[in-house]
Design a protein around this motif. Structure first.
Motif, PDB file in Angstrom:
ATOM      1  N   GLU A  13       0.994  -7.664   5.025  1.00  0.00           N
ATOM      2  CA  GLU A  13       1.420  -8.112   6.353  1.00  0.00           C
ATOM      3  C   GLU A  13       1.811  -6.927   7.239  1.00  0.00           C
ATOM      4  O   GLU A  13       1.509  -6.913   8.442  1.00  0.00           O
ATOM      5  N   GLN A  14       2.467  -5.943   6.653  1.00  0.00           N
ATOM      6  CA  GLN A  14       2.818  -4.745   7.424  1.00  0.00           C
ATOM      7  C   GLN A  14       1.568  -3.982   7.846  1.00  0.00           C
ATOM      8  O   GLN A  14       1.487  -3.467   8.969  1.00  0.00           O
ATOM      9  N   LEU A  15       0.592  -3.925   6.947  1.00  0.00           N
ATOM     10  CA  LEU A  15      -0.660  -3.247   7.290  1.00  0.00           C
ATOM     11  C   LEU A  15      -1.378  -3.986   8.413  1.00  0.00           C
ATOM     12  O   LEU A  15      -1.921  -3.355   9.331  1.00  0.00           O
ATOM     13  N   ASP A  16      -1.376  -5.314   8.361  1.00  0.00           N
ATOM     14  CA  ASP A  16      -1.987  -6.100   9.443  1.00  0.00           C
ATOM     15  C   ASP A  16      -1.380  -5.719  10.791  1.00  0.00           C
ATOM     16  O   ASP A  16      -2.095  -5.534  11.782  1.00  0.00           O
ATOM     17  N   GLN A  17      -0.055  -5.626  10.835  1.00  0.00           N
ATOM     18  CA  GLN A  17       0.622  -5.302  12.090  1.00  0.00           C
ATOM     19  C   GLN A  17       0.247  -3.907  12.580  1.00  0.00           C
ATOM     20  O   GLN A  17       0.061  -3.685  13.785  1.00  0.00           O
TER      21      GLN A  17
ATOM     22  N   ARG B 136      -7.912  -5.442   1.808  1.00  0.00           N
ATOM     23  CA  ARG B 136      -6.587  -5.392   2.427  1.00  0.00           C
ATOM     24  C   ARG B 136      -5.450  -5.138   1.438  1.00  0.00           C
ATOM     25  O   ARG B 136      -4.603  -4.257   1.645  1.00  0.00           O
ATOM     26  N   THR B 137      -5.403  -5.881   0.351  1.00  0.00           N
ATOM     27  CA  THR B 137      -4.308  -5.729  -0.609  1.00  0.00           C
ATOM     28  C   THR B 137      -4.325  -4.348  -1.249  1.00  0.00           C
ATOM     29  O   THR B 137      -3.278  -3.696  -1.386  1.00  0.00           O
ATOM     30  N   ALA B 138      -5.520  -3.877  -1.630  1.00  0.00           N
ATOM     31  CA  ALA B 138      -5.630  -2.558  -2.254  1.00  0.00           C
ATOM     32  C   ALA B 138      -5.269  -1.449  -1.264  1.00  0.00           C
ATOM     33  O   ALA B 138      -4.605  -0.468  -1.625  1.00  0.00           O
ATOM     34  N   LEU B 139      -5.701  -1.601  -0.012  1.00  0.00           N
ATOM     35  CA  LEU B 139      -5.374  -0.600   1.007  1.00  0.00           C
ATOM     36  C   LEU B 139      -3.869  -0.542   1.247  1.00  0.00           C
ATOM     37  O   LEU B 139      -3.285   0.542   1.367  1.00  0.00           O
ATOM     38  N   ALA B 140      -3.244  -1.713   1.337  1.00  0.00           N
ATOM     39  CA  ALA B 140      -1.797  -1.756   1.556  1.00  0.00           C
ATOM     40  C   ALA B 140      -1.051  -1.124   0.387  1.00  0.00           C
ATOM     41  O   ALA B 140      -0.086  -0.369   0.579  1.00  0.00           O
TER      42      ALA B 140
END
Length: 221
Positions: free
Chosen positions: A202-206, A190-194
């Motif tokens: 958090e924006q990527l999660d949304q 997640r962090t690397a993708l964002a």
């Protein structure tokens, strides 16, 4: 990987050994306090391991000395209470799974797409479970089971298939594998993708949950 992963049990530190001779008097009275102290130390070690994984990431490994320092205890207590890094991480997984027992039961009757959305949002609030699973998989630990609540989840899928909410001939175990592989993979990366997309996690999660809602029709409900 750290050599800590394969270290076996060691004897307890002197401070943890039972008193001998005259000091043994009153040992029974101290038993309850000692049990509470052990439980608190175990909880502190599990929490420390999760914090380090969250801070440093999975591929950095997990040093038992760093865990002990983070928890503020003697490293020997990790071997005394857990026996190995893998056992410590399995215990941390079990504690997290137990903490999620009540909310899991509360969503079991929900539609499949709603349950998976709930699971995604729960992982988004705390991705440490996925990180521990990833590290145990990388360690080659043969004793851990990566899919939580598997029997109950399979029973729910069978019921949903009988109710017509899932295809009758679908491989239900494969459904669980697909969902859990997505969750673990996403929250480890997640962090690397964002960062690659120039957004916050958090924006990527949304964006991901919003896309999921559109694809499954949840945003029309």
């Amino acid at each position: 990987m750290s050599a800590d992963a394969d270290e076996g049990s060691r004897s307890a530190p002197d401070a943890e050994r039972a008193p001998a001779g005259p000091q043994a008097k009153g040992k029974a009275k101290r038993g309850s306090k000692a049990t509470q102290s052990r439980a608190a130390t175990e909880a502190a070690l599990m929490a420390a391991a999760l914090r380090l994984l969250e801070r440093d990431g999975v591929l950095a490994g997990l040093s038992l000395q760093a865990v002990a320092d983070e928890a503020g205890v003697n490293r020997g207590l990790i071997h005394h209470y857990f026996g190995s890094r893998q056992a410590l991480l399995r215990a941390a997984l079990e504690a997290r799974k137990n903490a999620g027992e009540v909310p899991f039961e509360q969503v079991r009757e929900d539609a499949p797409v709603d349950k998976e959305a709930w699971s995604f949002e729960a992982h988004a609030r705390d991705s440490s479970y996925a990180r521990v699973v990833a590290l145990l998989a990388l360690d080659g630990d043969e004793e851990f089971a990566p899919m939580p609540y598997v029997e109950r989840r399979l029973a729910d899928l069978r019921r949903e298939s009988d109710e017509g909410r899932l295809p009758q001939d679908v491989d239900l175990a494969a459904v669980l594998v697909m969902w859990d592989s997505f969750f673990y993979g996403y929250f480890v990366m997640r962090t690397a993708l964002a960062r690659q997309l120039g957004v916050t996690p958090e924006q990527l999660d949304q964006r991901v949950i919003g896309t999921y809602n559109r694809l499954t029709g949840r945003d029309n409900g």
